[in-house]
Enzyme design. Structure first.
Site, short mmCIF file in Angstrom:
data_model
loop_
_atom_site.label_atom_id
_atom_site.label_comp_id
_atom_site.label_asym_id
_atom_site.label_seq_id
_atom_site.Cartn_x
_atom_site.Cartn_y
_atom_site.Cartn_z
N LYS A 135 0.82 -1.21 0.00
CA LYS A 135 0.00 0.00 0.00
C LYS A 135 0.86 1.26 0.00
O LYS A 135 0.55 2.24 -0.69
CB LYS A 135 -0.96 -0.03 1.18
N LYS B 158 -8.30 1.39 5.75
CA LYS B 158 -7.84 0.01 5.65
C LYS B 158 -6.49 -0.15 6.35
O LYS B 158 -5.71 0.80 6.47
CB LYS B 158 -7.73 -0.43 4.19
N ARG C 59 -6.87 -5.49 -11.70
CA ARG C 59 -5.51 -5.96 -11.49
C ARG C 59 -4.80 -5.96 -12.84
O ARG C 59 -5.24 -6.60 -13.80
CB ARG C 59 -5.54 -7.38 -10.90
N ARG D 222 -12.16 -6.68 -11.12
CA ARG D 222 -12.84 -7.44 -10.07
C ARG D 222 -14.02 -6.60 -9.59
O ARG D 222 -13.86 -5.63 -8.86
CB ARG D 222 -11.85 -7.77 -8.96
N ARG E 271 -15.89 -3.65 -1.96
CA ARG E 271 -14.62 -4.33 -2.22
C ARG E 271 -14.76 -5.22 -3.46
O ARG E 271 -15.67 -6.05 -3.53
CB ARG E 271 -14.21 -5.19 -1.02
N ASP F 37 -3.09 -2.46 -8.72
CA ASP F 37 -4.53 -2.39 -8.53
C ASP F 37 -4.99 -0.99 -8.91
O ASP F 37 -4.50 0.01 -8.37
CB ASP F 37 -4.89 -2.68 -7.07
N GLU G 95 -2.88 0.20 -5.08
CA GLU G 95 -1.83 -0.63 -4.47
C GLU G 95 -0.89 -1.11 -5.56
O GLU G 95 -1.27 -1.22 -6.74
CB GLU G 95 -2.41 -1.86 -3.74
N ASN H 105 1.23 -4.52 -5.83
CA ASN H 105 1.43 -5.80 -5.18
C ASN H 105 2.72 -6.46 -5.65
O ASN H 105 2.91 -6.67 -6.85
CB ASN H 105 0.25 -6.73 -5.47
#
Length: 318
Positions: free
Chosen positions: A129, A164, A214, A229, A237, A277, A285, A287
């Protein structure tokens, strides 16, 4: 491409407990098996260090495309990690003390010439993050803090905010606080552990209704399709683990601009497999620990993303 038969170690969660239908690590293992590479299985707890050398209680691994029987494991044997050519670090978050200790041990294997994917220095430096915050031009307004007054002020300014933890995954611990601020105090108190733990607050991005996409980068180059997603009804979410639905889509011009912003640093850090993301126009984010969504994109688009990664590993090893 070389015809060298590589020895591949994989550090992962318990293979018997993975989600067979969508596990990205399995795609990598199948691709390596199809090339005739030998596979060696490790869990995080199998790593150890003795007199400055990294070892692991390895088990030879065979993998199968069979939902009823997808693996066979050999007998554990303690061997130097330097016997391997490459180690795939695929342990899922949380990035806790156990994870970080395992990464440090893998660093000793790197010193002996083993290629670790992703590199241990990057895994230690790049909180998923916080890493995105090195590119503020790509991010929605964001705050990292543990102070309740500071977090409350951010909500008062932006009114529609996501809170978060910094070390979660799969959508766990994410709260959407709307303008009326319902339960704001309890959420801040819980996530910050009464002001002792830093958390992230971000201005809510309404385009989440169209999906949290993603985007995968292999050795710095983007896969041409992302996986949007899309949240289930009543959810904010998009994570598949939180019930989201994965729909592959082509990358947009804005996606490519975002990728161009992060590419130089991703290449500088030697990151070989990265997941961005993206919600709407913003990266939320980056990842680096155990990016996923390979199987869903491959299934919908006929790509071979794991094969691209193995090609990159071969190039890196020369």
């Amino acid at each position: 491409m070389s015809e060298r038969m590589l020895r591949v170690g994989v550090v992962m969660d318990t293979i018997a407990d993975i989600a067979y239908k969508k596990d990205t690590t399995m795609a990598m293992l199948w691709a390596a098996r199809d090339r005739g590479w030998s596979l060696h299985y490790l869990e995080q707890e199998d790593l150890f260090l003795r007199d400055g050398r990294a070892f692991g209680r390895m088990r030879d691994l065979e993998v199968h495309r069979d939902p009823a029987h997808w693996f066979d494991l050999g007998v554990p044997e303690a061997r130097p990690l330097a016997e391997l050519d490459v180690i795939l670090m695929r342990k899922d978050p949380p990035v806790d003390a156990h994870f970080l200790n395992a990464v440090h041990l893998l660093g000793f294997a790197e010193r002996e010439g083993v290629l670790v994917v992703n590199p241990t220095r990057a895994l230690l430096e790049c909180n998923e993050k916080l890493f995105a915050q090195q590119f503020p031009q790509c991010c929605t307004p964001t705050l990292v803090a543990c102070s309740e007054p500071v977090l409350r002020a951010f909500h008062a300014e932006h009114r529609d905010v996501i809170f978060k933890p910094l070390d979660g995954m799969g959508g766990s611990g994410i709260f959407h606080v709307q303008p009326e601020g319902r339960n704001l105090g309890a959420i801040i108190e819980t996530l910050t552990e009464r002001g002792q733990r830093q958390i992230m607050a971000q201005r809510y991005i309404p385009e989440i209704s169209e999906g949290d996409t993603r985007i995968l980068l292999v050795d710095g180059e983007p896969v041409p399709f992302g996986l949007a997603r899309v949240p289930m009804a009543g959810e904010t979410r998009g994570n598949l683990a939180a019930g989201g639905t994965g729909v592959s889509r082509e990358l947009t011009a804005r996606d490519h601009w975002l990728i161009e912003q992060v590419q130089p640093m991703i290449r500088e850090k030697g990151l070989m497999f990265v997941g961005l993301d993206v919600i709407g126009d913003y990266i939320t984010e980056i990842n680096v620990t155990s990016p996923t969504c390979v199987r869903e994109i491959d299934d919908q688009r006929g790509t071979d993303i794991a094969g691209l990664l193995l090609d990159a590993i071969e190039r890196r090893l020369g």
